[in-house]
Design a protein around this motif. Sequence first.
Motif, PDB file in Angstrom:
ATOM      1  N   PHE A   1       0.849  -1.188   0.000  1.00  0.00           N
ATOM      2  CA  PHE A   1       0.000   0.000   0.000  1.00  0.00           C
ATOM      3  C   PHE A   1       0.887   1.240   0.000  1.00  0.00           C
ATOM      4  O   PHE A   1       1.716   1.412   0.899  1.00  0.00           O
ATOM      5  CB  PHE A   1      -0.926  -0.003   1.214  1.00  0.00           C
ATOM      6  N   VAL A   2       0.691   2.078  -0.991  1.00  0.00           N
ATOM      7  CA  VAL A   2       1.561   3.235  -1.201  1.00  0.00           C
ATOM      8  C   VAL A   2       0.728   4.510  -1.198  1.00  0.00           C
ATOM      9  O   VAL A   2      -0.363   4.569  -1.782  1.00  0.00           O
ATOM     10  CB  VAL A   2       2.318   3.115  -2.541  1.00  0.00           C
ATOM     11  N   ASP A   3       1.256   5.538  -0.551  1.00  0.00           N
ATOM     12  CA  ASP A   3       0.581   6.827  -0.525  1.00  0.00           C
ATOM     13  C   ASP A   3       0.873   7.589  -1.814  1.00  0.00           C
ATOM     14  O   ASP A   3       1.925   8.208  -1.954  1.00  0.00           O
ATOM     15  CB  ASP A   3       1.035   7.628   0.695  1.00  0.00           C
ATOM     16  N   PHE A   4      -0.072   7.536  -2.739  1.00  0.00           N
ATOM     17  CA  PHE A   4       0.050   8.289  -3.983  1.00  0.00           C
ATOM     18  C   PHE A   4      -0.696   9.615  -3.903  1.00  0.00           C
ATOM     19  O   PHE A   4      -0.896  10.279  -4.928  1.00  0.00           O
ATOM     20  CB  PHE A   4      -0.486   7.459  -5.156  1.00  0.00           C
ATOM     21  N   GLY A   5      -1.116   9.992  -2.710  1.00  0.00           N
ATOM     22  CA  GLY A   5      -1.809  11.260  -2.532  1.00  0.00           C
ATOM     23  C   GLY A   5      -3.278  11.226  -2.899  1.00  0.00           C
ATOM     24  O   GLY A   5      -3.913  12.286  -3.041  1.00  0.00           O
ATOM     25  N   ILE A   6      -3.836  10.018  -3.054  1.00  0.00           N
ATOM     26  CA  ILE A   6      -5.252   9.896  -3.418  1.00  0.00           C
ATOM     27  C   ILE A   6      -6.098  10.051  -2.159  1.00  0.00           C
ATOM     28  O   ILE A   6      -6.034   9.215  -1.253  1.00  0.00           O
ATOM     29  CB  ILE A   6      -5.530   8.541  -4.100  1.00  0.00           C
ATOM     30  N   THR A   7      -6.877  11.104  -2.104  1.00  0.00           N
ATOM     31  CA  THR A   7      -7.713  11.370  -0.932  1.00  0.00           C
ATOM     32  C   THR A   7      -9.195  11.181  -1.227  1.00  0.00           C
ATOM     33  O   THR A   7     -10.014  11.142  -0.315  1.00  0.00           O
ATOM     34  CB  THR A   7      -7.486  12.797  -0.411  1.00  0.00           C
ATOM     35  N   GLY A   8      -9.556  11.078  -2.502  1.00  0.00           N
ATOM     36  CA  GLY A   8     -10.936  10.799  -2.883  1.00  0.00           C
ATOM     37  C   GLY A   8     -11.141   9.307  -3.006  1.00  0.00           C
ATOM     38  O   GLY A   8     -10.483   8.510  -2.337  1.00  0.00           O
ATOM     39  N   SER A   9     -12.052   8.922  -3.878  1.00  0.00           N
ATOM     40  CA  SER A   9     -12.363   7.501  -4.027  1.00  0.00           C
ATOM     41  C   SER A   9     -11.444   6.794  -5.007  1.00  0.00           C
ATOM     42  O   SER A   9     -11.346   5.564  -5.005  1.00  0.00           O
ATOM     43  CB  SER A   9     -13.819   7.331  -4.489  1.00  0.00           C
TER      44      SER A   9
END
Length: 242
Positions: A55-63
């Motif tokens: 699991f990587v934080d790609f900056g996706i904060t929406g759905s």
Amino acid sequence: MRRVFLLRAYGDFAIAVQALAATDVIVASLHLKPLYDALISRGCISPRAPRSIDFVDFGITGSQLNLFTNKSFFSIDTFRQLSKIKQYVRANPGSSDFVEQSARLGLLNFFTGHSFKAIFETGEPVYAAYALPAQGLERKGDKVLILPDARLPKRVIPSSILARIDGKVARFGSDYTTFEQLIDLIQASNYVVSSDSLPLHLAYLCRKPHFILYPDGGKQDFFTPDALASGSYSTFSQFSHV
């Protein structure tokens, strides 16, 4: 070895996580991890054999990745997200990288400088593309759960239809606020009536018989094999009973 990037919505993830081969390396957006943790904690996925997912934080904060939306397509966050994906693939090179669908694949490859491929063409029946079968689910018992909400407003089941169905209506925000609570509701039911959204795919994953209500003119590419096999679906205007 195939590496699959899961960057789409929760429903897409619920389908993919049960369908991808054990040999697939999965890289998923961090926003999907709460759903995965709920699937593990509620036994929807065996805790003895969980998938190895980075699991990587790609900056996706929406759905889902903004590039795959119309509303946020041109936002600055879209380019930030794509930049993070670009940085990740450069730091972790792979020769056979995939995303789920072909929609906007060319734009994804252009902005990341990578050569992603698609598992299936957008518009194909998704469950069939993943070779997920009908499970022979049969309706038993009278505990009917109605889940009318959906990410897209046009898919929300109208109140005029809800009034005609005998069952418990559960809405996000009042009856459940977490994935765990949603799964608990589904697992405690005998039959699920759902919009074309995440709860539908959780019903399939939890092996609960289900019925789909969807807007007139809506597509059927995300319908489950069981609903298609049994004819357990209807448009809003043609609905008569479940």
